[in-house]
Design an enzyme around this catalytic site. Structure first.
Site, PDB file in Angstrom:
ATOM      1  N   CYS A  53       0.820  -1.231   0.000  1.00  0.00           N
ATOM      2  CA  CYS A  53       0.000   0.000   0.000  1.00  0.00           C
ATOM      3  C   CYS A  53       0.846   1.269   0.000  1.00  0.00           C
ATOM      4  O   CYS A  53       0.313   2.354  -0.264  1.00  0.00           O
ATOM      5  CB  CYS A  53      -0.937   0.019   1.196  1.00  0.00           C
ATOM      6  SG  CYS A  53      -2.257  -1.172   1.044  1.00  0.00           S
TER       7      CYS A  53
HETATM    8  N1  COA Z   1     -20.474  -9.078   8.009  1.00  0.00           N
HETATM    9  C1  COA Z   1     -20.943  -9.196   9.241  1.00  0.00           C
HETATM   10  N2  COA Z   1     -20.184  -9.437  10.313  1.00  0.00           N
HETATM   11  C2  COA Z   1     -18.867  -9.586  10.114  1.00  0.00           C
HETATM   12  C3  COA Z   1     -18.288  -9.468   8.842  1.00  0.00           C
HETATM   13  C4  COA Z   1     -19.138  -9.221   7.751  1.00  0.00           C
HETATM   14  N3  COA Z   1     -18.683  -9.098   6.505  1.00  0.00           N
HETATM   15  N4  COA Z   1     -16.960  -9.638   8.942  1.00  0.00           N
HETATM   16  C5  COA Z   1     -16.684  -9.842  10.238  1.00  0.00           C
HETATM   17  N5  COA Z   1     -17.841  -9.834  10.952  1.00  0.00           N
HETATM   18  C6  COA Z   1     -18.010 -10.026  12.406  1.00  0.00           C
HETATM   19  C7  COA Z   1     -16.875 -10.844  12.973  1.00  0.00           C
HETATM   20  O1  COA Z   1     -17.158 -12.219  12.856  1.00  0.00           O
HETATM   21  C8  COA Z   1     -16.851 -10.386  14.410  1.00  0.00           C
HETATM   22  O2  COA Z   1     -17.858 -11.027  15.117  1.00  0.00           O
HETATM   23  P1  COA Z   1     -17.605 -11.526  16.624  1.00  0.00           P
HETATM   24  O3  COA Z   1     -17.310 -10.287  17.408  1.00  0.00           O
HETATM   25  O4  COA Z   1     -18.893 -12.184  16.985  1.00  0.00           O
HETATM   26  O5  COA Z   1     -16.430 -12.455  16.549  1.00  0.00           O
HETATM   27  C9  COA Z   1     -17.247  -8.917  14.320  1.00  0.00           C
HETATM   28  O6  COA Z   1     -17.922  -8.767  13.048  1.00  0.00           O
HETATM   29  C10 COA Z   1     -16.049  -7.972  14.367  1.00  0.00           C
HETATM   30  O7  COA Z   1     -15.090  -8.387  13.372  1.00  0.00           O
HETATM   31  P2  COA Z   1     -13.665  -7.721  13.232  1.00  0.00           P
HETATM   32  O8  COA Z   1     -12.941  -8.356  12.093  1.00  0.00           O
HETATM   33  O9  COA Z   1     -12.989  -7.709  14.559  1.00  0.00           O
HETATM   34  O10 COA Z   1     -14.109  -6.232  12.802  1.00  0.00           O
HETATM   35  P3  COA Z   1     -13.316  -4.886  12.881  1.00  0.00           P
HETATM   36  O11 COA Z   1     -14.158  -3.916  13.604  1.00  0.00           O
HETATM   37  O12 COA Z   1     -11.897  -5.038  13.332  1.00  0.00           O
HETATM   38  O13 COA Z   1     -13.266  -4.416  11.357  1.00  0.00           O
HETATM   39  C11 COA Z   1     -11.699  -4.304   9.519  1.00  0.00           C
HETATM   40  C12 COA Z   1     -12.604  -5.181  10.385  1.00  0.00           C
HETATM   41  C13 COA Z   1     -10.897  -5.220   8.629  1.00  0.00           C
HETATM   42  C14 COA Z   1     -12.555  -3.383   8.685  1.00  0.00           C
HETATM   43  C15 COA Z   1     -10.762  -3.481  10.430  1.00  0.00           C
HETATM   44  O14 COA Z   1     -10.126  -4.314  11.374  1.00  0.00           O
HETATM   45  C16 COA Z   1      -9.718  -2.728   9.665  1.00  0.00           C
HETATM   46  O15 COA Z   1      -9.999  -1.891   8.845  1.00  0.00           O
HETATM   47  N6  COA Z   1      -8.427  -2.978   9.963  1.00  0.00           N
HETATM   48  C17 COA Z   1      -7.325  -2.330   9.309  1.00  0.00           C
HETATM   49  C18 COA Z   1      -7.281  -2.834   7.917  1.00  0.00           C
HETATM   50  C19 COA Z   1      -6.159  -2.255   7.138  1.00  0.00           C
HETATM   51  O16 COA Z   1      -5.830  -1.114   7.178  1.00  0.00           O
HETATM   52  N7  COA Z   1      -5.551  -3.095   6.365  1.00  0.00           N
HETATM   53  C20 COA Z   1      -4.553  -2.697   5.511  1.00  0.00           C
HETATM   54  C21 COA Z   1      -4.840  -3.315   4.228  1.00  0.00           C
HETATM   55  S1  COA Z   1      -3.774  -2.664   3.059  1.00  0.00           S
END
Ligand code: COA
Length: 373
Positions: free
Chosen positions: A156
Site C-alpha cells: 500500500c
Molecule cells: N459481516 C458481518 N459481520 C462480520 C463481517 C461481515 N462481513 N466480517 C466480520 N464480521 C463479524 C466478525 O465475525 C466479528 O464477530 P464476533 O465479534 O462475533 O467475533 C465482528 O464482526 C467484528 O469483526 P472484526 O474483524 O474484529 O471487525 P473490525 O471492527 O476489526 O473491522 C476491519 C474489520 C478489517 C474493517 C478493520 O479491522 C480494519 O480496517 N483494519 C485495518 C485494515 C487495514 O488497514 N488493512 C490494511 C490493508 S492494506
C-alpha cells in the site's frame, strides 16, 4: 540540485461498480451454497457454517459504500467469486498497462507534458501481473516515453515510495521528468469468499508527473520532503511468490496466495506508527501541524483516518481537511492517497502545505510533504 515538483496527477476509474448491497447478496448466496453442500459436516459439528455478511457491518467497520472493479460478473457469481479476465497473448498490451496508460495520459495532460519528454516511468503497485519484463517498460513503450522504467512493490505504500525514488532522481539530475504510476487490480488479490475481508478492496490506477520546478508550465506542488519507513510484520501478507508452488503440498489450501490480514492488529499497530511518522517528518522540515491545509491519507478505513487526522492536527479535522474517497473506491492499496490528492488539491492556494501519506503491509509508511507553488 534541482527542486522536484508535482505538476499533474491522473486517475483511471474502472467502469463497473459493486455496491455493498450487491456484494452482500452475492456473498450470502455463496455462503448458503457452501453450507448446503456441507450440510452433513455442519450438522455433525465437523465444520462451522459460513456466516452471512451484512451492509451495516461493512459501512460501520470500514466506511466503504461501493468499489470500482475491472470485472463485476465474476466477482458477483457465487460459483466463481473472483474477477474473470480473458487471457491475453504476449503481443497484446497487459491489463495493468492499459489502466496505467489512461491514468498517465490524464496526468500528462494536466502537467502540459508530452509522453516523449518523460525519461523515467516507475510502476509502483502492490501486485504486478508478471515477474518480467517490467510492467513499467511496457507502459513506457505504450506511452512513447524515453529513458527507462522499472517496477516497485511496497504494497500500500508503493506510490509514496515511488514518488520518493523519482523525486530523488530529479533532485540529483539523473532524470528530468518522471511518471510514477499505480495500477492496482486489488480485486484479483482479494479473497471474495472470506467474510472478514471481502468488502475491503477496489480497482483503480493513478499517475503522478514529477519534474524540475523551473520546467513546470503551470500550477504545481513543490515536494518539500519525502520520508519512508518500514518495520517487518506478518499481519498483512500474501504468499503468492515464485517459490510457492515448489512447497510440499502446495496445491492444497491456497488461501495464503491471496491477501491475508489480521485486521484488528493492523488497526492497533499501524495507527501509532503513522501518526508518529508524519509528526516526525513535519518536525524535520520545521513545519507545524497547525500550518497544514490538508492531509491526503491512505484509504483503508475511515475510523483509522479519523484517528490519524486527529492525532496529527491535535484536534478533530474540519470538513475537507482530510478528504476520504474510500466510501466510493474502497481500499485501492497504494493508489488511495493519490486519488484523494488528485481530486482534492486544486483548491489549495499558493503557499498552502499538505501531506500525502500511505501505509500498509511491511509494515510500511511513506509521507510526501508538498507546498502549492
Ligand atoms: N459481516 C458481518 N459481520 C462480520 C463481517 C461481515 N462481513 N466480517 C466480520 N464480521 C463479524 C466478525 O465475525 C466479528 O464477530 P464476533 O465479534 O462475533 O467475533 C465482528 O464482526 C467484528 O469483526 P472484526 O474483524 O474484529 O471487525 P473490525 O471492527 O476489526 O473491522 C476491519 C474489520 C478489517 C474493517 C478493520 O479491522 C480494519 O480496517 N483494519 C485495518 C485494515 C487495514 O488497514 N488493512 C490494511 C490493508 S492494506
Amino acid at each position: 540540485m534541482f527542486q522536484p515538483v508535482i505538476t499533474g496527477t491522473g486517475v483511471f476509474t474502472p467502469q463497473e461498480v459493486i455496491t455493498n448491497a450487491e456484494l452482500v447478496v452475492a456473498f450470502n448466496a455463496y455462503a448458503d451454497r457452501v453450507n448446503a453442500e456441507n450440510a452433513d459436516a455442519i450438522a455433525a459439528g465437523k465444520m462451522e457454517p459460513v456466516g452471512h455478511s451484512n451492509e451495516d457491518f461493512i459501512v460501520n467497520a470500514s466506511g466503504i459504500h461501493q468499489r470500482y472493479v475491472m470485472n463485476k460478473s465474476g466477482v458477483l457469481d457465487p460459483a466463481v467469486m473472483h474477477p474473470l479476465f480473458p487471457k491475453r497473448d504476449d503481443d497484446q498490451p497487459g491489463i495493468m498497462t492499459e489502466m496505467a496508460v489512461d491514468a498517465c495520459n490524464k496526468a500528462l495532460a494536466k502537467a502540459g507534458v508530452s509522453a516523449g519528454e518523460i525519461d523515467l516511468v516507475i510502476c509502483a503497485a502492490s501486485n504486478h501481473e508478471r515477474a518480467y519484463p517490467a510492467i513499467a517498460i511496457e507502459i513506457q513503450q505504450a506511452l512513447g516515453a524515453g529513458g527507462f522504467g522499472f517496477d516497485m512493490n511496497v504494497a500500500c505504500s508503493s506510490a509514496t515510495f515511488g514518488i520518493q525514488a523519482a523525486a530523488d532522481m530529479i533532485r540529483s539530475g539523473s532524470v528530468k521528468k518522471a511518471l510514477v504510476v499505480n495500477p492496482e487490480i486489488c480485486s484479483a488479490h482479494l479473497e471474495w469468499r472470506d467474510r472478514d475481508c471481502h468488502f475491503i478492496f477496489g480497482d483503480v490506477a493513478t499517475a503522478t508527473v514529477i519534474e524540475r520546478k523551473e520546467d513546470a508550465k503551470g500550477d504545481h506542488f513543490e515536494i518539500l520532503g519525502t520520508k519512508c519507513l518500514t518495520q517487518f510484520s506478518n499481519n498483512i501478507r500474501n504468499n503468492n511468490g515464485f517459490l510457492r508452488r515448489t512447497y510440499e503440498g502446495a496445491m492444497g489450501d491456497q488461501r495464503d496466495m491471496q491477501f491475508m490480514q489480521n485486521g484488528r492488529k493492523v488497526f492497533k499497530e499501524v495507527l501509532p506508527i503513522v501518526s508518529k511518522h508524519i509528526l516526525g517528518h513535519l518536525a524535520e522540515l520545521e513545519i507545524s501541524p497547525d500550518d497544514l491545509t490538508r492531509l491526503w491519507l491512505h484509504q483503508a478505513n475511515k475510523t483509522m483516518n479519523d484517528f490519524i487526522g486527529k492525532k496529527v492536527l491535535g484536534r478533530v479535522p474540519e470538513e475537507g481537511e482530510q478528504p476520504n474517497i474510500l466510501q466510493d473506491y474502497a481500499n485501492t492499496s497504494s493508489a488511495g492517497s493519490i486519488i484523494a490528492f488528485s481530486k482534492y488539491s486544486d483548491d489549495l492556494a499558493p503557499g498552502d502545505t499538505g501531506v500525502i501519506c500511505s501505509f500498509g503491509a511491511g509494515y510500511s509508511v511513506g509521507s510526501v510533504v508538498v507546498r502549492r507553488g
